[in-house]
Design a protein around this motif. Structure first.
Motif, PDB file in Angstrom:
ATOM      1  N   SER A 141      57.365  17.180  45.131  1.00 15.49           N
ATOM      2  CA  SER A 141      58.190  16.002  45.383  1.00 15.49           C
ATOM      3  C   SER A 141      59.598  16.209  44.851  1.00 15.49           C
ATOM      4  CB  SER A 141      57.567  14.758  44.751  1.00 15.49           C
ATOM      5  OG  SER A 141      57.472  14.902  43.362  1.00 15.49           O
ATOM      6  N   PHE A 142      60.513  15.507  45.487  1.00 19.34           N
ATOM      7  CA  PHE A 142      61.925  15.549  45.126  1.00 19.34           C
ATOM      8  C   PHE A 142      62.455  14.129  45.222  1.00 19.34           C
ATOM      9  CE2 PHE A 142      66.365  15.833  46.568  1.00 19.34           C
ATOM     10  CZ  PHE A 142      66.912  16.485  45.473  1.00 19.34           C
ATOM     11  N   ALA A 143      63.017  13.622  44.149  1.00 17.17           N
ATOM     12  CA  ALA A 143      63.513  12.245  44.122  1.00 17.17           C
ATOM     13  C   ALA A 143      65.008  12.217  43.882  1.00 17.17           C
ATOM     14  CB  ALA A 143      62.806  11.454  43.030  1.00 17.17           C
ATOM     15  N   VAL A 144      65.663  11.240  44.494  1.00 21.33           N
ATOM     16  CA  VAL A 144      67.078  10.972  44.259  1.00 21.33           C
ATOM     17  C   VAL A 144      67.141   9.596  43.606  1.00 21.33           C
ATOM     18  CG1 VAL A 144      69.346  10.678  45.308  1.00 21.33           C
ATOM     19  CG2 VAL A 144      67.729  12.317  46.295  1.00 21.33           C
ATOM     20  N   GLY A 145      67.132   9.584  42.285  1.00 23.24           N
ATOM     21  CA  GLY A 145      67.145   8.330  41.540  1.00 23.24           C
ATOM     22  C   GLY A 145      65.989   7.438  41.943  1.00 23.24           C
ATOM     23  N   ASP A 146      66.281   6.154  42.075  1.00 23.16           N
ATOM     24  CA  ASP A 146      65.283   5.187  42.523  1.00 23.16           C
ATOM     25  C   ASP A 146      65.441   4.854  44.000  1.00 23.16           C
ATOM     26  OD1 ASP A 146      64.266   5.021  39.996  1.00 23.16           O
ATOM     27  OD2 ASP A 146      65.468   3.286  39.416  1.00 23.16           O
ATOM     28  N   VAL A 147      66.196   5.685  44.727  1.00 24.06           N
ATOM     29  CA  VAL A 147      66.522   5.358  46.115  1.00 24.06           C
ATOM     30  C   VAL A 147      65.697   6.136  47.130  1.00 24.06           C
ATOM     31  CG1 VAL A 147      68.390   5.333  47.814  1.00 24.06           C
ATOM     32  CG2 VAL A 147      68.858   4.739  45.444  1.00 24.06           C
ATOM     33  N   ALA A 148      65.442   7.420  46.908  1.00 29.50           N
ATOM     34  CA  ALA A 148      64.770   8.240  47.908  1.00 29.50           C
ATOM     35  C   ALA A 148      63.750   9.166  47.260  1.00 29.50           C
ATOM     36  CB  ALA A 148      65.785   9.061  48.689  1.00 29.50           C
ATOM     37  N   LEU A 149      62.693   9.448  48.010  1.00 28.41           N
ATOM     38  CA  LEU A 149      61.653  10.369  47.568  1.00 28.41           C
ATOM     39  C   LEU A 149      61.181  11.173  48.765  1.00 28.41           C
ATOM     40  CD1 LEU A 149      59.497  11.324  45.445  1.00 28.41           C
ATOM     41  CD2 LEU A 149      58.047   9.499  46.347  1.00 28.41           C
ATOM     42  N   ILE A 150      61.108  12.478  48.589  1.00 25.98           N
ATOM     43  CA  ILE A 150      60.503  13.369  49.580  1.00 25.98           C
ATOM     44  C   ILE A 150      59.269  13.950  48.915  1.00 25.98           C
ATOM     45  CG2 ILE A 150      60.769  15.451  50.951  1.00 25.98           C
ATOM     46  CD1 ILE A 150      63.786  14.918  50.924  1.00 25.98           C
TER      47      ILE A 150
END
Length: 195
Positions: A25-34
């Protein structure tokens, strides 16, 4: 131990855990998750073999190459601190939870589905628009409205149409009633190959 020795052992492909699974998984803050799962396991046909007794692939032809099985991108943000908008795009089983009628499409056993899902929710109201592609030119359009009252009472309404035709934007209108499109009549010529 089997209660009835006449019933053969069976390892259902959809119910078996893989021998090795590595979620990435890869997250961008609390906005996006892959998120995706990479796994090593047995394929569908190997599970159907008569000599199947384990989830470990015992040969090259037993290995599953159709992966990742589940993979998605999820984005969302809060509006006014309570209401939330979210969007999810991916390939994974979807479920609305338990219902009185059951479902063959929205269940953990239906894995070959790509989907797009748009949600709006607040503490007391939730709206979900889902489009599932189950095959080429085969789409399932769903709307779900859910209300929660007094923190103990929940009411939801789901409507949908499973269309055996190319993608159509008209089903994405969040205020439409899918059944008013008369889909049972509109696609007869298409499905007979006349369009």
């Amino acid at each position: 131990y089997k209660s009835n020795p006449d019933v053969p052992w069976s390892h259902n492909y959809y119910l078996q855990d893989e021998i090795v699974t590595a979620p990435v998984s890869f997250a961008v803050g609390d906005v996006a998750l892959i998120q995706s799962d990479i796994f090593f396991g047995k394929n569908y046909w190997a599970y159907k073999e008569d000599n199947n007794f384990t989830n470990l692939p015992l040969g090259y032809n037993d290995m599953e190459f159709f992966w990742p099985r589940n993979s998605y991108l999820s984005m969302g943000f809060k509006v006014n601190g309570k209401e939330t908008i979210s969007f999810k795009l991916g390939r994974a089983p979807l479920s609305f939870g338990q219902s009185q009628t059951g479902s063959i499409i929205l269940s953990e056993n239906f894995e070959a589905d790509g989907f797009a899902q748009l949600s709006f929710f607040s503490p007391s109201l939730k709206y979900v628009l889902t489009t599932i592609q189950s095959d080429v030119n085969r789409y399932f359009y769903l709307h779900r409205i859910e209300g929660r009252f007094f923190k103990r009472i929940q009411f939801s309404v789901v409507e949908g149409a499973f269309i055996n035709a190319p993608f159509e934007f008209r089903f994405l209108n969040p205020l439409c009633i899918v059944h008013s499109f008369c889909t049972e009549q509109n696609y007869d010529d298409y499905n007979k190959g006349q369009l």
